[in-house]
Enzyme design. Structure first.
Site, PDB file in Angstrom:
ATOM      1  N   ARG A  16      61.522 101.736 128.893  1.00 27.85           N
ATOM      2  CA  ARG A  16      62.878 101.983 129.392  1.00 27.85           C
ATOM      3  C   ARG A  16      62.956 103.183 130.340  1.00 27.85           C
ATOM      4  NH1 ARG A  16      62.876  99.047 125.137  1.00 27.85           N
ATOM      5  NH2 ARG A  16      61.368 100.555 124.404  1.00 27.85           N
ATOM      6  N   THR A  17      62.360 104.304 129.939  1.00 27.47           N
ATOM      7  CA  THR A  17      62.520 105.512 130.744  1.00 27.47           C
ATOM      8  C   THR A  17      61.881 105.326 132.120  1.00 27.47           C
ATOM      9  OG1 THR A  17      62.462 106.779 128.695  1.00 27.47           O
ATOM     10  CG2 THR A  17      62.225 108.016 130.735  1.00 27.47           C
ATOM     11  N   LYS A  46      38.467 113.359 137.073  1.00 28.59           N
ATOM     12  CA  LYS A  46      37.272 114.065 137.563  1.00 28.59           C
ATOM     13  C   LYS A  46      37.270 115.518 137.136  1.00 28.59           C
ATOM     14  CE  LYS A  46      37.596 111.529 141.945  1.00 28.59           C
ATOM     15  NZ  LYS A  46      37.857 111.762 143.377  1.00 28.59           N
ATOM     16  N   ARG A  66      56.490 112.566 132.037  1.00 31.38           N
ATOM     17  CA  ARG A  66      56.406 112.358 130.581  1.00 31.38           C
ATOM     18  C   ARG A  66      55.003 112.728 130.155  1.00 31.38           C
ATOM     19  NH1 ARG A  66      58.171 107.238 126.971  1.00 31.38           N
ATOM     20  NH2 ARG A  66      60.131 108.332 127.293  1.00 31.38           N
ATOM     21  N   HIS A  94      63.888 115.243 125.293  1.00 31.58           N
ATOM     22  CA  HIS A  94      64.006 114.059 126.144  1.00 31.58           C
ATOM     23  C   HIS A  94      65.437 114.077 126.680  1.00 31.58           C
ATOM     24  CE1 HIS A  94      63.525 110.192 127.814  1.00 31.58           C
ATOM     25  NE2 HIS A  94      63.014 109.528 126.788  1.00 31.58           N
TER      26      HIS A  94
END
Ligand code: NCD
Length: 337
Positions: free
Chosen positions: A80-81, A110, A131, A160
């Protein structure tokens, strides 16, 4: 504004970087925590949501974010986000660059340090949505990125904020107010970042009280409980469903965060789905107009048989998520006033 030389100097010489309060001016600001908000700033945002919904529903071609590029940097799974942020950018005529699993597919694989990655992304875009599994990473990114705003899409068990904003909006839409509300939050209150932001958000309005139902092991951390109580919101920890008040305006259910139980599967099984919302459960303990909310994903803690009950509000939350993120991006990028 982030790109002023003063801000840059201050950031580079500061070890206790804090995001700027919104104070009714979103332009150029990071959105890291609900603590940056006051009630007036939340109303300012909500006032834009109706226009955003109209743009999206009518398929109008908006140019609000034309020429703007937003990078979505997702170190953790998301449905959803991520998709609502990407859709929000596109609804407003902007471009989104989606970078999923950067630790596998970017130069971080790397061995590039996080700081260099953030400085690279900010060279190519106008805002970064991030996120990350580690609490505090959004704040750290905001300190590193001196030129573009950082929007926190969930950091570890921290916060959040955009989820809390859409949760508050959905509560307001249904109940008509954000004060004097009695609510219940249930599930994994220790690890659930959506709960941590929503409690902060509800604390900005007077007279709210929240009952907290969870297995003992998943109660709010004692630090969070004490810090939230200082904000004036009334919090009552309960351990049994018989203690749920019959007149809650909302129930906010959450999943037990399985990823926090690696190597402790037996403990997970012990606490998982201790409290499951079935139709019978909702009818027995819920009020006639108790909103049933969940940030999703759900994993059995609300049965699908409840979905057609008019009290189920989680699909409204999902829809509102895109509108809220459209409004927020427009404001932060200085394209709506
Ligand atoms: C939540 C999250 O990622 O914190 N999901 C979401 O963004 N709606 C909830 C969860 O993962 O349990």
């Amino acid at each position: 504004m982030k790109d002023s030389p003063e801000a840059r100097v201050q950031v580079e010489h500061s070890s206790s970087f804090a995001p700027e309060p919104i104070k009714r001016n979103f332009r150029g600001k990071d959105v890291v925590s609900l603590d940056q908000f006051d009630a007036a700033s939340i109303w300012d945002l909500f006032l834009k949501v109706h226009d955003m919904a109209t743009i999206a529903r009518n398929g109008w071609s908006s140019r609000i974010l034309a020429g703007k590029i937003v990078t979505l940097l997702f170190y953790q799974p998301s449905t959803r986000t991520r998709v609502s942020f990407e859709a929000a950018v596109k609804q407003l005529g902007g471009e989104a660059i989606v970078v999923t699993d950067p630790e596998k597919y970017s130069s971080e694989a790397k061995g590039e340090v996080f700081e260099d990655s953030i400085r690279t992304y900010e060279a190519y875009c106008d805002a970064i949505v991030i996120r990350h599994p580690e609490t505090g990473t959004a704040l750290r990114s905001a300190e590193i990125a001196t030129r573009v705003p950082i929007l926190n899409a969930g950091d570890g068990i921290g916060e959040h904020p955009t989820q809390a904003l859409l949760d508050l909006y959905t509560i307001w839409q249904r109940t008509g107010r954000l004060f004097n509300l009695k609510g219940l939050m249930a599930g994994d209150l220790l690890n659930g970042r959506t709960v941590h932001s929503l409690i902060r958000g509800l604390s900005l309005f007077p007279g709210n009280e929240v009952y907290l139902l969870s297995p003992e092991e998943l109660r709010l951390s004692r630090e969070d409980l004490a810090s939230f109580q200082k904000r004036g919101i009334k919090l009552y920890e309960i351990a049994d469903v018989s203690q749920i008040p019959g007149d809650c305006a909302f129930w906010y259910w959450t999943r037990v965060q399985k990823e926090k139980f690696e190597g402790r599967e037996a403990e997970y099984e012990k606490v998982n789905n201790r409290f499951v919302v079935t139709q019978d459960f909702l009818d027995q303990y819920g009020g006639a107009s108790t909103m049933l909310m969940h940030p999703f994903p759900r994993k059995g803690e609300i049965l699908q048989e409840v979905d057609t009950d008019p009290r189920a509000s989680y699909f409204e939350q999902i829809r509102n998520g895109m509108y809220i993120r459209m409004a927020l991006l427009g404001l932060v990028l200085g394209k709506i006033k």
